[in-house]
Scaffold this active site. Sequence first.
Site, PDB file in Angstrom:
ATOM      1  N   LYS A  79      -6.333  -0.256   4.532  1.00 18.44           N
ATOM      2  CA  LYS A  79      -5.727  -0.975   3.401  1.00 18.44           C
ATOM      3  C   LYS A  79      -4.217  -0.738   3.415  1.00 18.44           C
ATOM      4  O   LYS A  79      -3.747   0.353   3.122  1.00 18.44           O
ATOM      5  CB  LYS A  79      -6.312  -0.505   2.068  1.00 18.44           C
ATOM      6  CG  LYS A  79      -5.687  -1.198   0.866  1.00 18.44           C
ATOM      7  CD  LYS A  79      -6.247  -0.649  -0.426  1.00 18.44           C
ATOM      8  CE  LYS A  79      -5.528  -1.267  -1.611  1.00 18.44           C
ATOM      9  NZ  LYS A  79      -4.126  -0.869  -1.716  1.00 18.44           N
ATOM     10  N   SER A  86      -5.344   3.465   1.831  1.00 19.81           N
ATOM     11  CA  SER A  86      -4.106   3.193   1.103  1.00 19.81           C
ATOM     12  C   SER A  86      -3.109   4.342   1.182  1.00 19.81           C
ATOM     13  O   SER A  86      -2.544   4.601   2.228  1.00 19.81           O
ATOM     14  CB  SER A  86      -4.479   2.866  -0.345  1.00 19.81           C
ATOM     15  OG  SER A  86      -3.467   2.141  -0.966  1.00 19.81           O
ATOM     16  N   ASP A 120       3.135   9.818  12.995  1.00 15.61           N
ATOM     17  CA  ASP A 120       4.284   9.213  13.667  1.00 15.61           C
ATOM     18  C   ASP A 120       5.385  10.232  13.949  1.00 15.61           C
ATOM     19  O   ASP A 120       6.080  10.139  14.962  1.00 15.61           O
ATOM     20  CB  ASP A 120       4.828   8.048  12.831  1.00 15.61           C
ATOM     21  CG  ASP A 120       3.867   6.864  12.798  1.00 15.61           C
ATOM     22  OD1 ASP A 120       2.972   6.806  13.664  1.00 15.61           O
ATOM     23  OD2 ASP A 120       3.994   6.015  11.899  1.00 15.61           O
TER      24      ASP A 120
END
Length: 744
Positions: free
Chosen positions: A521, A495, A506
Site C-alpha cells: 500500500k 503503508s 534503502d
Amino acid sequence: MNAIIQHMKRNYKLLLVVLALCVGLFSFMPKGDPGDPEKDKLLLELLTFVIERGHYDPAVIDDKFSKGVYKDYIEALDPSKRFFLQSDIDEFVKYETQIDDQIKNKDLAFFNLTYNRLMQRIAESKDFYKEVLDKPFDYSVKEDFNTDYEKLPYAKTVAELKEKWRKQIKLSTLSSLTDKLKMQEDLKNGVVNDKNKKDKTGKNPVTLSDKDKNKTFEDFEKETRESSLKSLNEYFDFINDLDQNDWFSVYVNAIATRFDPHTNYFPPDEKERFDVSMSGKLEGIGARLQKKNDYTEVSELISGGPAWRGKELEAGDVIMKVAQGSQDAVDVVGMHLDDVVKKIKGPKGTEVRLTVKKVDGTIVVISIIRDIVEIEETYAKSSIVEKNGVKYGIIYLPKFYIDFENNDARDAGKDMAIEVERLKKEGVQGIAIDLRDNGGGSLKTVVDIAGLFIEDGPIVQIKSAGKKKEVLFDRDKKIQWDGPLVIMQNSFSASASEILAAAIQDYRRGIIIGSKQSYGKGTVQNVIDLNQFVRGNSVGDLGALKTTTQKFYRITGGSTQLEGVSSDVAIPDRYAYLKMGERDIDNAMPYDKIDPAQFNFWDKQQNFDAAIESSKKRIAENPKFKLIDENAKWIDDRNKENVYSLNIDQFKAEQNAIEEKAKKYKSIADYQNSLKFNSLPYELEAEKNDSSLKEKRDRWHESLSKDIYVEEALNVLDDLQPKKAGEIKKNMVTKIKKEKLVKS
C-alpha cells in the site's frame, strides 16, 4: 487496513480552498432525521464532490464505475447469498449501469429498492432457521454443501433458499457435533482436552467435563441445535440494531471504495472509533462492552483505566441503567450498543453511575469518575533477551499512532525514542523492531522513527496530483541507535510500516526479514470532516471521508504500491501462497516510479551482506522452515476446497483425513526456542501492582519464546555483531573454496 494519514497543514489547506468554492451549494438544507432522504442526498453530493476534487487520481463516474459499485454493494448486503432470491437480483441488475447517473442526480431509487427488499428478506429468514432447528437433523443422509458463495447462484425460489439455510446450519451443527463426540471419546479414553486448541473456525472450542461422558448422541445433537439457535438469535439481534443510516453507509462506502480501496466513508460513530484507534486513548471509564441479547455486558476492563482502578466493576457484569452524575438513571436494556457506549463515555472528571447486575444476581450501583484511558495494546513495548551472552532488545510496534488534536500527547515516534533509550540503558547490543501485522498510521511518526537510526537525510518522497514531489527529511543529526538493527515484517505489514522498512533497507541501515514482500500500500490518505462544508448545518452529523490524496515513494524512486517491500531475507510463512495483498484488489492504484532522492548509504555495518547470506543459508537448511513452507502450500490447497459432506460418517472421514495430515504440521505450533524474554526494569516495578499488566507481558513473552521468526531475527543480530564479522567471512571463504574445488 489502517490508512497512512498525512496530516500536513499545507496540503489540507489547499484542499479546503478548492472545496470552499462550492460551500454555498450545501447551505441551509432542511433538517434531517434518521433515514431522511434529504440528508442522504446531501451526503451523496458532498461525498462525490470532495472525492472528485481531492482524490489523487479520481475514477470517472461512468457505467464501468457503476458496475463496480453494484457488484461491491450487493456482495456487502448479502455475502453468503442467503437473503436475496434470483428474482431480486434480476430486478436489481437493471440498475447496474444506472448507479453513476443516480449518484449525479442524487436519486435514491436503487438504494431504497435494495434496502426495503433486504429488510423484507431478513424478516422472512427469521422463520427459516427456527423451523430448521426445531427438529433433529438426519445425519445419515448422503448430501453435501458448497461454501464457495461467490460462485454459487442465488436461490430461484423460497423453497431453494430454505434448503440453503438448512444445509448451511446443518454443516455448522455437524461440525460442532463431531467435535463433541470426539471429545467424549477422548474423555472415556482418558485423553485430556486441549483448552488452547482452536476449532475449525479459529475459535476456542467447547470443552467437556466428566459429566458429559455418559451423554447420548441425541443429547449432543440437541445441544448443538440449541447452541446454533442461540448464535443465530444473537446474529439477528445485531442486524435488528442496525438502522437505515447504517445500511446507507454500506451503499456510500460501496461508492467511495470504487475510487480506490482506501477511500472510505466514516459515519459519525466510525469516525470517533477511528480517532480512538489512531490516538490509542479515549475519555471514559475504560471498559469494553458487548451485546448479549437485550443486555450490555462488560467483557473486559482496560488496565489502568478508572473502572479497573475502582475495583468494583467486573467482567461479566450486566449494565442495566446509566446515570450522569446525580441525574435520574436511564434504563439501557434493549438499547443499541453504540447508544449505551455514548451514555457511558464522557469528559474527564465527570461522574457516571452504573446500575449493574453482578454474576451472582445482586444489583449494585457503581460510581465512576471518567478519565483519560490509554489502550496499552496500541502502544510500543519492549523486551530484553540474552543470546550467546549478548543482550538484545525487541520492540513491538502495533501501529504508527498519533493524537492529531494534541501535539503534546504520546505518539509512536516519541514512544519509540523512549524504548530505544531504555534498551540502550540496559546495554543491548542489537535491536529488532517487529512490524508484523502493523497496518500503518501516521506519516509524521515514520519520519521521526527512521530518524532515530540515521544521521540525517530523506526518508520518503510524496507526490500529489499535478504537483512536484515533496521529500520528507530527518534533519536531526543525532543518531539514537547506531548498532545492529533488524526490521521484521510480514504480508500484513502495510503503508507506514512499508515506508519505515523501505527507508531502513534503502540506506542499508538494517536488515529486513519476514514474508517475501509486504502488503503493497503506497498511498496517503487525508481524513476530512464533511460537516465543515455545510453552512448552518441542521441535518445532523454527516461523518467524515478518508480519501487518497497522495502517493509516497521510496528514496530510490520506486513506489511501494502493489510491490511492497521485498525482504532481504525471505522467510516461509503459512500465508505465503494466499492472495491477500494490495496487488490482489481489482481497483488498486498502479505501481510507478519517480526520480530518486539524494542520500548516502550507511557504512558502519561491515558484515551486512554476510549476515544476510548466513541467514538465508540457515533458513534453507532449517527443517522447521521447510515444514512451514509445506504447510503454507497445504493451506492454500485446503482454501480451494469448498464442498463438505453432510453425512456424519463421510464428514468424520474427511475431517479425520485432514487432522491426520495436520498432525504433520503440529510441531510448528509446538515449537519452543531456548530463549528467555524479560520486561524492562521500569515495567517489572509496574507489574508488582498491576496483575493485569503482568499477565499481558507474560503472555507476550511466552509467545516470543515460541516464535521461530523472532529467533531468526536474533540470529541475524548475532551475525551483525563485530565479533562475528571475521567468523562469517571465514565461513564464506571456506564455502567458496569448496565450491571451486567441486567444479574443478
